[in-house]
Write a protein that holds these residues in place. Structure first.
Motif, PDB file in Angstrom:
ATOM      1  N   ILE A  71       1.243  -2.530  -7.070  1.00 31.42           N
ATOM      2  CA  ILE A  71       0.941  -3.608  -6.126  1.00 31.42           C
ATOM      3  C   ILE A  71      -0.231  -3.248  -5.215  1.00 31.42           C
ATOM      4  O   ILE A  71      -0.984  -4.109  -4.757  1.00 31.42           O
ATOM      5  N   TRP A  72      -0.437  -1.945  -4.965  1.00 30.99           N
ATOM      6  CA  TRP A  72      -1.506  -1.524  -4.070  1.00 30.99           C
ATOM      7  C   TRP A  72      -2.887  -1.719  -4.687  1.00 30.99           C
ATOM      8  O   TRP A  72      -3.903  -1.756  -3.973  1.00 30.99           O
ATOM      9  N   THR A  73      -2.969  -1.843  -6.010  1.00 37.66           N
ATOM     10  CA  THR A  73      -4.274  -1.979  -6.654  1.00 37.66           C
ATOM     11  C   THR A  73      -4.851  -3.380  -6.513  1.00 37.66           C
ATOM     12  O   THR A  73      -6.071  -3.549  -6.594  1.00 37.66           O
ATOM     13  N   VAL A  74      -4.004  -4.392  -6.316  1.00 36.40           N
ATOM     14  CA  VAL A  74      -4.497  -5.773  -6.232  1.00 36.40           C
ATOM     15  C   VAL A  74      -5.435  -5.968  -5.044  1.00 36.40           C
ATOM     16  O   VAL A  74      -6.573  -6.436  -5.204  1.00 36.40           O
ATOM     17  N   PRO A  75      -5.028  -5.621  -3.809  1.00 35.96           N
ATOM     18  CA  PRO A  75      -5.983  -5.774  -2.703  1.00 35.96           C
ATOM     19  C   PRO A  75      -7.195  -4.870  -2.838  1.00 35.96           C
ATOM     20  O   PRO A  75      -8.282  -5.225  -2.373  1.00 35.96           O
ATOM     21  N   ALA A  76      -7.037  -3.699  -3.446  1.00 38.71           N
ATOM     22  CA  ALA A  76      -8.190  -2.808  -3.610  1.00 38.71           C
ATOM     23  C   ALA A  76      -9.256  -3.455  -4.479  1.00 38.71           C
ATOM     24  O   ALA A  76     -10.453  -3.425  -4.152  1.00 38.71           O
ATOM     25  N   TRP A 111      -9.348 -17.141   2.220  1.00 41.59           N
ATOM     26  CA  TRP A 111      -7.923 -16.886   2.348  1.00 41.59           C
ATOM     27  C   TRP A 111      -7.441 -15.824   1.349  1.00 41.59           C
ATOM     28  O   TRP A 111      -6.463 -15.107   1.619  1.00 41.59           O
ATOM     29  N   VAL A 112      -8.132 -15.688   0.215  1.00 43.22           N
ATOM     30  CA  VAL A 112      -7.772 -14.641  -0.740  1.00 43.22           C
ATOM     31  C   VAL A 112      -8.074 -13.265  -0.145  1.00 43.22           C
ATOM     32  O   VAL A 112      -7.271 -12.325  -0.257  1.00 43.22           O
ATOM     33  N   VAL A 113      -9.241 -13.155   0.504  1.00 45.70           N
ATOM     34  CA  VAL A 113      -9.594 -11.889   1.156  1.00 45.70           C
ATOM     35  C   VAL A 113      -8.613 -11.579   2.282  1.00 45.70           C
ATOM     36  O   VAL A 113      -8.194 -10.431   2.466  1.00 45.70           O
ATOM     37  N   LEU A 114      -8.218 -12.603   3.036  1.00 45.61           N
ATOM     38  CA  LEU A 114      -7.271 -12.397   4.133  1.00 45.61           C
ATOM     39  C   LEU A 114      -5.919 -11.921   3.613  1.00 45.61           C
ATOM     40  O   LEU A 114      -5.331 -10.970   4.145  1.00 45.61           O
ATOM     41  N   LEU A 115      -5.420 -12.560   2.573  1.00 40.08           N
ATOM     42  CA  LEU A 115      -4.136 -12.142   2.002  1.00 40.08           C
ATOM     43  C   LEU A 115      -4.217 -10.738   1.414  1.00 40.08           C
ATOM     44  O   LEU A 115      -3.266  -9.947   1.528  1.00 40.08           O
ATOM     45  N   ALA A 117      -6.176  -8.309   2.455  1.00 36.64           N
ATOM     46  CA  ALA A 117      -6.189  -7.364   3.575  1.00 36.64           C
ATOM     47  C   ALA A 117      -4.786  -7.193   4.162  1.00 36.64           C
ATOM     48  O   ALA A 117      -4.375  -6.069   4.504  1.00 36.64           O
ATOM     49  N   MET A 118      -4.031  -8.277   4.279  1.00 36.04           N
ATOM     50  CA  MET A 118      -2.672  -8.177   4.802  1.00 36.04           C
ATOM     51  C   MET A 118      -1.775  -7.395   3.854  1.00 36.04           C
ATOM     52  O   MET A 118      -0.965  -6.562   4.294  1.00 36.04           O
ATOM     53  N   LEU A 119      -1.911  -7.641   2.550  1.00 38.93           N
ATOM     54  CA  LEU A 119      -1.106  -6.909   1.573  1.00 38.93           C
ATOM     55  C   LEU A 119      -1.449  -5.426   1.597  1.00 38.93           C
ATOM     56  O   LEU A 119      -0.554  -4.574   1.512  1.00 38.93           O
ATOM     57  N   TRP A 309       3.775   8.780  12.913  1.00 38.05           N
ATOM     58  CA  TRP A 309       3.777   8.044  11.649  1.00 38.05           C
ATOM     59  C   TRP A 309       3.253   8.963  10.552  1.00 38.05           C
ATOM     60  O   TRP A 309       2.092   9.350  10.568  1.00 38.05           O
ATOM     61  N   PRO A 310       4.071   9.349   9.570  1.00 39.77           N
ATOM     62  CA  PRO A 310       3.585  10.218   8.484  1.00 39.77           C
ATOM     63  C   PRO A 310       2.465   9.535   7.702  1.00 39.77           C
ATOM     64  O   PRO A 310       2.542   8.346   7.370  1.00 39.77           O
ATOM     65  N   LEU A 311       1.426  10.290   7.401  1.00 40.82           N
ATOM     66  CA  LEU A 311       0.262   9.713   6.730  1.00 40.82           C
ATOM     67  C   LEU A 311       0.548   9.297   5.301  1.00 40.82           C
ATOM     68  O   LEU A 311      -0.160   8.466   4.745  1.00 40.82           O
ATOM     69  N   SER A 312       1.553   9.867   4.663  1.00 38.62           N
ATOM     70  CA  SER A 312       1.856   9.529   3.280  1.00 38.62           C
ATOM     71  C   SER A 312       2.772   8.320   3.159  1.00 38.62           C
ATOM     72  O   SER A 312       3.109   7.922   2.038  1.00 38.62           O
ATOM     73  N   ASP A 313       3.191   7.732   4.273  1.00 37.65           N
ATOM     74  CA  ASP A 313       4.047   6.548   4.248  1.00 37.65           C
ATOM     75  C   ASP A 313       3.218   5.295   4.487  1.00 37.65           C
ATOM     76  O   ASP A 313       2.112   5.344   5.028  1.00 37.65           O
ATOM     77  N   SER A 314       3.783   4.174   4.089  1.00 45.89           N
ATOM     78  CA  SER A 314       3.170   2.880   4.328  1.00 45.89           C
ATOM     79  C   SER A 314       4.032   2.074   5.288  1.00 45.89           C
ATOM     80  O   SER A 314       5.193   2.414   5.533  1.00 45.89           O
ATOM     81  N   ALA A 315       3.457   0.998   5.791  1.00 49.65           N
ATOM     82  CA  ALA A 315       4.229   0.140   6.695  1.00 49.65           C
ATOM     83  C   ALA A 315       5.407  -0.493   5.977  1.00 49.65           C
ATOM     84  O   ALA A 315       6.476  -0.693   6.558  1.00 49.65           O
ATOM     85  N   LEU A 316       5.235  -0.804   4.696  1.00 51.53           N
ATOM     86  CA  LEU A 316       6.323  -1.414   3.932  1.00 51.53           C
ATOM     87  C   LEU A 316       7.497  -0.458   3.779  1.00 51.53           C
ATOM     88  O   LEU A 316       8.661  -0.875   3.812  1.00 51.53           O
ATOM     89  N   SER A 317       7.210   0.829   3.615  1.00 51.03           N
ATOM     90  CA  SER A 317       8.300   1.798   3.473  1.00 51.03           C
ATOM     91  C   SER A 317       9.076   1.955   4.776  1.00 51.03           C
ATOM     92  O   SER A 317      10.246   2.348   4.761  1.00 51.03           O
ATOM     93  N   TRP A 318       8.437   1.660   5.896  1.00 45.93           N
ATOM     94  CA  TRP A 318       9.134   1.705   7.183  1.00 45.93           C
ATOM     95  C   TRP A 318       9.964   0.460   7.410  1.00 45.93           C
ATOM     96  O   TRP A 318      11.048   0.513   7.982  1.00 45.93           O
TER      97      TRP A 318
END
Length: 340
Positions: A71-76, A111-115, A117-119, A309-318
């Motif tokens: 899922i992380w590759t889509v916004p990239a 709006w695609v760029v905005l989504l 960035a949020m993802l 905040w551990p650097l290897s974690d993401s906001a979603l994991s929190w």
């Protein structure tokens, strides 16, 4: 024939449409290739085992594993395409129509760029968020350069003021982690935290026309060649079957434990794929218990923390609830639950 050889004729739109048609043909096939390769890798390149897995593994389960893993590759992809295409648009606006990269960036809705960035903000690790901030401010500046060319003060504010201000805020926030990474010898982590905030103001303006295609097309081509390999390697390690431990044996005899990935349970037997690729069929009348085994906890990629905040974690994991394992089931270690 005159359209093909005439300068400025319809050959460029036709070529672009042909490239787009090929791209739209290959993209849907890429996930299917990944799923087949995952089964081939899981079966240890044994065709009968792979056919057995195809028969019992749910396609929805594999698609879910593919989605969660990548899922992380889509916004990239979206943000990098918009950035490189925007640089090309502001650097060589007269020649941008000949580039599929520039046309993709031009037609990409805001709006695609905005989504995206949020993802990315939810799914990327904390050490990648400075890079996300750099991409967002660079795209904002490039968009302003395309749409507000006549507004001099607005242009300066968006292309210089905003990147410098955001970069300063990011540096202030990550400074404790940056110093800790340097003390701990984590050079790559320190670079990810400290370099992107400094590059934001440099990516909001045009580059010399003679180098525009060099600094945009070649990175895009390199990323397009490397990305499938990286995605494939990451997905080949993703679990698609539950890791289980099955305790079996006669009613009065000794018990044994089979560790592996549970394929199916039918009326007569329980099918388990062991770590070496062997398929074991256990009679159901001898199965005494089954349990799911948690995935082994991998050590964090970085021991550095930024303000707790551990650097290897993401906001979603929190945000997402997690299941904490406090005790290891003895069956997951290959021992019966109650030895006889």
């Amino acid at each position: 024939m005159s359209d093909v050889f005439a300068k400025g004729g319809s050959v460029i739109p036709r070529r672009r449409r042909a490239q787009l048609n090929w791209l739209l043909t290959v993209l849907p096939a890429f996930p299917l290739v990944l799923l087949v390769l995952r089964l081939w890798y899981l079966s240890r390149q044994d065709l009968p085992t792979m056919l057995l897995l195809v028969q019992y593994i749910s396609p929805l389960g594999m698609i879910s594993a593919l989605f969660i893993t990548l899922i992380w590759t889509v916004p990239a992809v979206i943000l990098v395409l918009r950035l490189l295409g925007g640089i090309l648009l502001v650097s060589t606006p007269d020649d941008a129509g000949r580039s599929l990269l520039a046309v993709t960036a031009l037609r990409m809705p805001d709006w695609v760029v905005l989504l995206a960035a949020m993802l990315a903000g939810f799914t990327w690790q904390l050490r990648l968020l400075p890079t996300l901030a750099m991409l967002v401010v660079a795209i904002l500046g490039l968009t302003a350069a395309q749409r507000f060319r006549g507004e001099r003060w607005l242009m300066r504010w968006i292309t210089l003021g905003v990147p410098i201000l955001v970069g300063a805020i990011v540096l202030i926030f990550v400074w404790p982690g940056l110093t800790e990474a340097l003390r701990g010898g984590e050079t790559s982590t320190a670079l990810l935290l400290g370099v992107p905030p400094l590059l934001g103001p440099l990516l909001t303006g045009p580059v010399p026309p003679w180098s525009a295609r060099l600094v945009t097309h070649w990175p895009a081509v390199g990323a397009a060649l490397v990305a499938p390999l990286v995605i494939g390697v990451v997905f080949l390690r993703a679990p698609v079957l539950p890791d289980s431990a099955v305790e079996f044996g006669p009613e009065e005899g000794p018990l044994d434990v089979v560790r592996g990935q549970l394929i199916s349970v039918d009326d007569t037997s329980t099918t388990v794929l062991r770590s070496g690729g062997q398929v074991t069929f256990l009679p159901n009348d001898q199965v005494r218990s089954k349990t799911l085994c948690p995935e082994p906890v991998r050590p964090p990629e970085s021991a550095v923390e930024v303000r707790g905040w551990p650097l290897s974690d993401s906001a979603l994991s929190w945000i997402a609830p997690t299941r904490r394992v406090t005790e290891v089931d003895p069956r997951c270690l290959g021992r019966p639950l109650k030895p006889r």
